[in-house]
Design a protein around this motif. Structure first.
Motif, short mmCIF file in Angstrom:
data_model
loop_
_atom_site.label_atom_id
_atom_site.label_comp_id
_atom_site.label_asym_id
_atom_site.label_seq_id
_atom_site.Cartn_x
_atom_site.Cartn_y
_atom_site.Cartn_z
N GLU A 10 0.38 -1.54 -0.12
CA GLU A 10 0.14 -0.09 0.15
C GLU A 10 1.21 1.14 -0.19
N ARG A 11 2.20 1.38 0.92
CA ARG A 11 2.93 2.46 0.09
C ARG A 11 3.33 2.48 -0.25
N GLN A 12 3.82 1.27 -1.15
CA GLN A 12 4.65 1.89 -2.80
C GLN A 12 3.32 2.02 -3.70
N LYS A 13 2.22 1.62 -3.30
CA LYS A 13 1.70 2.06 -4.37
C LYS A 13 1.25 3.35 -4.01
N LYS A 14 1.58 3.99 -2.62
CA LYS A 14 0.73 5.53 -2.89
C LYS A 14 2.02 6.62 -3.50
N GLU A 15 2.98 5.87 -3.00
CA GLU A 15 4.37 6.98 -3.85
C GLU A 15 3.56 6.99 -4.77
N MET A 65 4.17 10.19 -7.55
CA MET A 65 5.09 10.52 -8.01
C MET A 65 3.81 10.89 -9.64
N THR A 66 3.68 10.00 -10.00
CA THR A 66 2.64 9.74 -11.34
C THR A 66 1.35 11.36 -11.44
N SER A 67 0.88 11.49 -10.17
CA SER A 67 0.21 12.78 -9.83
C SER A 67 1.42 14.21 -10.45
N HIS A 68 2.86 14.25 -9.39
CA HIS A 68 3.59 14.86 -9.61
C HIS A 68 3.88 15.50 -11.53
#
Length: 96
Positions: free
Chosen positions: A81-86, A90-93
């Motif tokens: 879940e932490r990796q998915k949020k990261e 990154m995708t949104s940036h």
């Protein structure tokens, strides 16, 4: 179980489960497998070297292993879940 008195046994078990969760949330999944393997070796040694009720000891080993593997599973789920949020961050940036 450990022969230190019931409250101390509960505290020791809680500490081991906490340590198991902590190790399971490390980047490498192999850290989370240390305690279950050590637990199996320890309980196997008790079963094969002492004169105890084998069925009771196998049951204790199975229940303990289930708890440790449950903590392992929860820790690995948290890592994913932490990796998915990261990755989403990154995708949104990248889109901005």
């Amino acid at each position: 179980m450990f022969g230190l008195g019931s409250i101390y046994d509960v505290l020791i078990i809680a500490a081991f489960l906490g340590l198991q969760f902590f190790l399971s949330t490390r980047q490498s999944k192999f850290w989370g497998l240390i305690l279950p393997v050590v637990f199996l070796v320890w309980r196997g040694t008790i079963i094969f070297t002492t004169d105890v009720n084998v069925l009771a000891e196998v049951l204790i080993t199975a229940v303990g292993l289930l708890f440790l593997l449950g903590q392992f599973s929860a820790g690995r789920k948290q890592v994913k879940e932490r990796q998915k949020k990261e990755l989403e961050k990154m995708t949104s940036h990248d889109l901005n």
